[in-house]
Scaffold this motif. Structure first.
Motif, PDB file in Angstrom:
ATOM      1  N   ILE A   1      -3.182   3.745  -1.934  1.00 32.51           N
ATOM      2  CA  ILE A   1      -3.411   2.906  -3.107  1.00 32.51           C
ATOM      3  C   ILE A   1      -2.953   1.491  -2.766  1.00 32.51           C
ATOM      4  O   ILE A   1      -1.789   1.290  -2.429  1.00 32.51           O
ATOM      5  CB  ILE A   1      -2.620   3.391  -4.341  1.00 32.51           C
ATOM      6  N   ALA A  50      -3.740   8.368  -3.328  1.00 35.99           N
ATOM      7  CA  ALA A  50      -4.990   8.139  -4.058  1.00 35.99           C
ATOM      8  C   ALA A  50      -5.393   9.366  -4.858  1.00 35.99           C
ATOM      9  O   ALA A  50      -5.869   9.250  -6.001  1.00 35.99           O
ATOM     10  CB  ALA A  50      -6.104   7.748  -3.088  1.00 35.99           C
ATOM     11  N   TYR A  81      -3.060   9.641  -7.986  1.00 34.35           N
ATOM     12  CA  TYR A  81      -3.345   8.642  -9.017  1.00 34.35           C
ATOM     13  C   TYR A  81      -4.718   8.883  -9.646  1.00 34.35           C
ATOM     14  O   TYR A  81      -4.879   8.784 -10.877  1.00 34.35           O
ATOM     15  CB  TYR A  81      -3.282   7.243  -8.421  1.00 34.35           C
ATOM     16  N   ARG A  82      -5.706   9.212  -8.819  1.00 29.88           N
ATOM     17  CA  ARG A  82      -7.054   9.465  -9.328  1.00 29.88           C
ATOM     18  C   ARG A  82      -7.038  10.603 -10.342  1.00 29.88           C
ATOM     19  O   ARG A  82      -7.640  10.511 -11.430  1.00 29.88           O
ATOM     20  CB  ARG A  82      -7.995   9.802  -8.180  1.00 29.88           C
ATOM     21  N   HIS A 126     -13.270   2.834   0.756  1.00 32.68           N
ATOM     22  CA  HIS A 126     -12.445   1.866   0.051  1.00 32.68           C
ATOM     23  C   HIS A 126     -13.169   1.475  -1.241  1.00 32.68           C
ATOM     24  O   HIS A 126     -14.289   0.968  -1.209  1.00 32.68           O
ATOM     25  CB  HIS A 126     -12.231   0.643   0.953  1.00 32.68           C
ATOM     26  N   LEU A 144      -8.449   2.011  -3.996  1.00 29.42           N
ATOM     27  CA  LEU A 144      -8.119   3.230  -3.264  1.00 29.42           C
ATOM     28  C   LEU A 144      -8.693   3.089  -1.868  1.00 29.42           C
ATOM     29  O   LEU A 144      -9.838   2.660  -1.698  1.00 29.42           O
ATOM     30  CB  LEU A 144      -8.705   4.458  -3.964  1.00 29.42           C
ATOM     31  N   THR A 202       0.844  -1.196   0.000  1.00 26.10           N
ATOM     32  CA  THR A 202       0.000   0.000   0.000  1.00 26.10           C
ATOM     33  C   THR A 202       0.875   1.240   0.000  1.00 26.10           C
ATOM     34  O   THR A 202       1.774   1.378   0.824  1.00 26.10           O
ATOM     35  CB  THR A 202      -0.930   0.039   1.226  1.00 26.10           C
TER      36      THR A 202
END
Length: 404
Positions: A290, A234, A237-238, A251, A284, A224
């Protein structure tokens, strides 16, 4: 040396076993030195292991569950999610040994002990104790592959190439399995120590290209990643993949979004050409992390990788083509083992026979191969290191001497 394959798509495990065993026995009057078995996880693996042990009682055997089915030079084999395949090697000059160790304790010490015990037993079974094999073929239950590779390297050094894949099931529900001879496990490590009479070419390939650098990992634990450049991983990356944030932190699975845009770690360069190891984001977390299927460490620089349907289709041929580039001028290829990521297969499943066609183009239509769809891939990079990655493909090609 000789290689042959057999397959069945019967949903009945006893019938499927009978069919593949008969197909192989018809191809030689002697039993092979090595049997590799891949099977969809809804088959009865205990029955498969028992039937193979009876039919090939003098052969070294290793088995691993595969996602949805298997592939050979004849195509992708799956009927209602059932597929069973055998790969057999006859090599009276070489030595081959397999072994499996299960574990319930998942501490690093337990994983290391089980892996090293399996390898030592495999070397003993190959009648080559204390020697360095030409290659170690590794199958494992998902989750601990990095520790297993480290355990093997601590025993035999980093110069011995490691290749293989992690056991898979149909829907990531933990229904995977492994076996070697009479030993079976749902959580364990299986290895084959290979001392072939010819040569082995190998390759480990992603088929993705780097889009851009995302930043440096500043907080992580195991598989993670919590922070990239001190910001919630998160969020970074999102935003990078264009995924809209949820109104309430929770989650959430992102498997359907991440297969074509995983994270990459630079494994090295050859002639200024970068090579990447991939990590597949699975979810996520509510606290901004992540979750991945491979390990990321603080200090790692992460890249956003980019793939396409076309690149995944042709990757199968590319990885086997790279395995054929070994300069064995006095030898000829006779067959291959191929590992192809299950996540990639599911992303392009309607076109999976194009992957088979790509492999056949690189190997030649007459060369037999067996392929599994795995939940993690292991291989030896062209840069000289062994590694575990996701959304990748690994292959080994066997060569016999022209005089054989």
């Amino acid at each position: 040396m000789k290689i042959a394959t057999a397959y069945s798509v019967s949903p009945s495990t006893p019938i499927a076993c009978e069919q593949v065993i008969e197909q192989l026995l018809q191809q030689s009057e002697t039993l092979p030195q090595l049997i590799v078995c891949y099977y969809s996880a809804n088959h009865q693996y205990l029955q498969i292991a028992k039937n193979l042990q009876i039919a090939f009682n003098s052969s070294s055997i290793i088995g691993c569950s595969s996602c949805q089915g298997i592939m050979t030079a004849s195509g992708f084999h799956s009927q209602s999610g059932y597929g069973l395949g055998l790969w057999a090697l006859w090599d009276e000059v070489g030595n081959y040994g397999t072994a499996l160790e299960s574990f319930s304790d998942t501490s690093d010490e337990s994983i290391v002990a089980a892996t090293q015990k399996a390898l030592i037993t495999a070397l003993d079974n190959a009648q080559r104790p204390g020697e360095l094999p030409d290659l170690i073929w590794l199958h494992a239950s998902p989750g601990y592959e990095e520790r297993m590779i480290e355990a093997i390297e601590n025993l035999v050094g980093k110069q011995v190439p490691i290749a293989g894949g992690s056991a898979a099931d149909q829907k990531i529900q933990g229904h995977w399995s492994l076996f070697a001879q009479a030993a079976v496990a749902t959580q364990g490590v299986a290895v084959a120590a290979l001392f072939p009479g010819g040569e082995i070419g190998y390759s480990f390939h992603s088929g993705y290209v780097a889009n851009r650098a995302l930043g440096v990992v500043t907080a992580s634990h195991g598989r993670t990643v919590y922070e990239i450049d001190h910001h919630p991983a998160a969020d970074i990356y999102r935003k990078a993949i264009g995924l809209v944030a949820t109104s309430h932190p929770r989650h959430i699975s992102i498997l359907k979004h991440s297969s074509f845009c995983p994270l990459g770690l630079l494994s090295g360069k050859v002639d200024q050409l970068p090579f990447f190891k991939l990590a597949h984001p699975s979810a996520l977390t509510a606290d901004g992390g992540i979750e991945l299927f491979s390990e990321i460490k603080v200090g790692d620089t992460l890249y956003l990788m980019k793939g396409s349907k076309e690149s995944l289709i042709h990757r199968g041929g590319r990885v086997t083509e790279l395995s054929l580039t070994e300069p064995f001028s006095c030898e000829q290829p006779i067959g291959a083992l191929v590992i192809y990521c299950a996540g990639c297969m599911l992303a392009i499943q309607r076109d999976i026979n194009e992957v088979v066609h790509s492999i056949r183009q690189s190997l030649g239509d007459e060369l037999p191969f067996l392929g599994a769809f795995t939940f993690g891939e292991q291989g030896h990079f062209i840069t000289g290191e062994n590694g575990h990655g996701n959304l990748m493909s690994s292959a080994i090609v066997f060569y016999q001497r022209m005089s054989q």
